[in-house]
Design a protein around this motif. Sequence first.
Motif, short mmCIF file in Angstrom:
data_model
loop_
_atom_site.label_atom_id
_atom_site.label_comp_id
_atom_site.label_asym_id
_atom_site.label_seq_id
_atom_site.Cartn_x
_atom_site.Cartn_y
_atom_site.Cartn_z
N LYS A 29 31.11 53.51 84.66
CA LYS A 29 30.09 53.84 85.66
C LYS A 29 30.74 54.57 86.83
CE LYS A 29 26.26 52.04 85.81
NZ LYS A 29 24.91 52.53 85.48
N ALA A 30 29.91 55.21 87.65
CA ALA A 30 30.42 55.96 88.80
C ALA A 30 31.18 55.04 89.75
CB ALA A 30 29.26 56.63 89.53
N GLN A 31 32.15 55.60 90.45
CA GLN A 31 32.97 54.79 91.35
C GLN A 31 32.14 54.17 92.46
OE1 GLN A 31 36.14 56.60 93.83
NE2 GLN A 31 37.53 55.11 92.87
N MET A 79 37.58 58.99 86.97
CA MET A 79 37.05 57.66 86.68
C MET A 79 38.16 56.71 86.19
SD MET A 79 33.43 58.79 84.95
CE MET A 79 32.71 57.14 84.95
#
Length: 698
Positions: A276-278, A253
């Motif tokens: 947050k997620a990629q 991340m």
Amino acid sequence: MATKLTARRHGRLELTWTNKDKTLLSTGDGRYDYSFVDSSDYRVSEVRLLHEVSRFAAPTPLERPAALPEPTQDNLLVTGDAMHVLDALAKIPAYADRYLGKVKLVYIDPPFNTGQAFSQYEDSIAHSIWLTLLRDRIRQIRPLLAEDGSVWVHLDHTESHRCRVVLDEELGEHNFVAEVAWQKADSPRNDTKGLSTSQDTILVYRKSESWMPNRMPRLAISNTSRFQSRDGDPIPWSDGDATAGGAATHQPMVYAIEHPITGKRMYPPPGRCWGKAQSWMLEQMSEYAPYELRDIGDEAERARICGTTPDKVKPGVPAIALSVPLDEAAAKARARFDAGHWPDLVMLGLRERLRRKKHLEDNGRVPETLWLGSEVGGNLRGKNEIRNLFPEEHPFATPKPEQLIARIVHIGSLPGDIVLDCFGGSGTTAAVAHKMGRRWVTCELLASNVSRFLLPRLTKVVNGEDPGGVTSITERMAAVAGDDEDDMELPEGVSPENAQEFNRVLNKVVKASSVNLDEKTIQALKAATKTKNVTTLNWHGGGSFTHLRVGESMFEEVAGIVVLADWATQGALAEVMCAQLSVPYEPEDIFAGRQGRTRYLVIDGMVGTGTIASVLDRLPEGEVVEIWATQIDNDATETLKVDRPGSKIELIPDKVLDNYRRTTALKAPFGAGRAVPRPRTTTETSDSAAAGAKRERV
């Protein structure tokens, strides 16, 4: 030393104390005269019946607002030791079907003033008694909890530190949620030699990760200062950090994001990663301009942020890079910014800094761990509530105010959920749960407390005759000057409490000031901050509950020998045996109950070969029978095995006690009193007489 904290294998800590390997047996008189016994002791292991004493019900009032939750039915008030009550709820099928794995919230306020409750013991033994008492009840509570349930344990400073270690052991360290501080007193006690204690502790544990707290109502001023809508977003928002801690452990991340106008590579600060997620970050940035994932060989920069070296940082983590020329990306980004209602990932002023929108959520605010007496009441309010209900009675030393319990019930459950309190006290938990539309179970050891407090209090609740506590809520609200029928909004950022205090101070200033203040301005200020009390009636009565009492033991001791109690005969013996076996007591023909293809038969008397023949005549084909009897002829045992394979016959109480002990055999012979003989070794008993006795006693 009574208690000691020791390290177990794998580095975990364990609290040890005197007789920790034992369980606690109460005499049942409420004087905390406890004995330590083996967990296999029949006085602990026996499942007691619950007998109905009375039932109380009232219809739902017609004038009740439809928005309020429906009054609940079939709630339980039980007189008796929690040890027996919790076992009955979990092991007697009629109750287990309703409560096992279905209790959403448990609130317990166990006796924690050890210097008072256990005054006849040395301090070391007192702590051991208290810790074993708590541990035993938690072990019984856990299987009753729903997967999304929680346990709230109310304590003072005496045992809270030890209690948390025990709860970690029994419920799991990973299931610890919070330690709530409740302000129980708003002024010091001047007779205190040390520091005056103002708070109690409430330890909160969940059953599993499925538990989520319900949110609290949002404060009146929450949406006026921090939350705005600068871009036309219909939901107000504030800008928050787009990163999170833990870069070293979340290396995938940590990566670059190219700015759509300058082309500069934006990274999280050292030691942090994107929050947050990629995939989410790529989706958000793609609203500004076309992006793609691309390996840019930036291991050195990523390693610096993660606090490691390029050879140790995770390789091949792609950047979020522009997929079009910079001038084309810049034009698209400016157009998107000018259009308003930006993505949740924002660049204020299109600067080289990413922020995340934090919307004002409609479902309220996250519960906090500091609960002020001004919000939920303190001990004094709790005492006053009891005095108002029972003016002739001396109130409990530390009754809890209804608003405090209401907050716990609100956070931990929804209308229709089951709330359990196994230390009933004055009945506050059950009263609040009923008013809030929850189903409830409460028990109290002392029959005198039930008759003096719980029973009359809960009857008043059901009948709508309890006007105190959370029955009605009075709040300060804005009011238009000279017109109490209409409401208005207060100035931005001003709560009703702020406005009330402002008006009070303004009046003082006007009276004390030597300056000639403008009367029109003063009146305008007063009008803009005028408030009024508004009372909302939240409870009108209705619902029902059943009063039960814990039954007597099926055993008694005579001259040190365990025998069946005089009451445990015929049908009563059949019912209590079904409880020991966790078999539904559903009498049909000669059988006491059934599970699957097994029928259960309980006989208070001798079973011979003639009895077996009579039973098998009435047993449907394809089924087996389990017979429990007080006397057994050896030939009957063999006959049953041959004539109906898979069936068996057991002796009462020998085999019952053996089941409690599991591997420990009962060595003492049965003798005096209503003793039960061991199996006979001959067939001298009349089979026909035994069969007649069977039919009479089943």
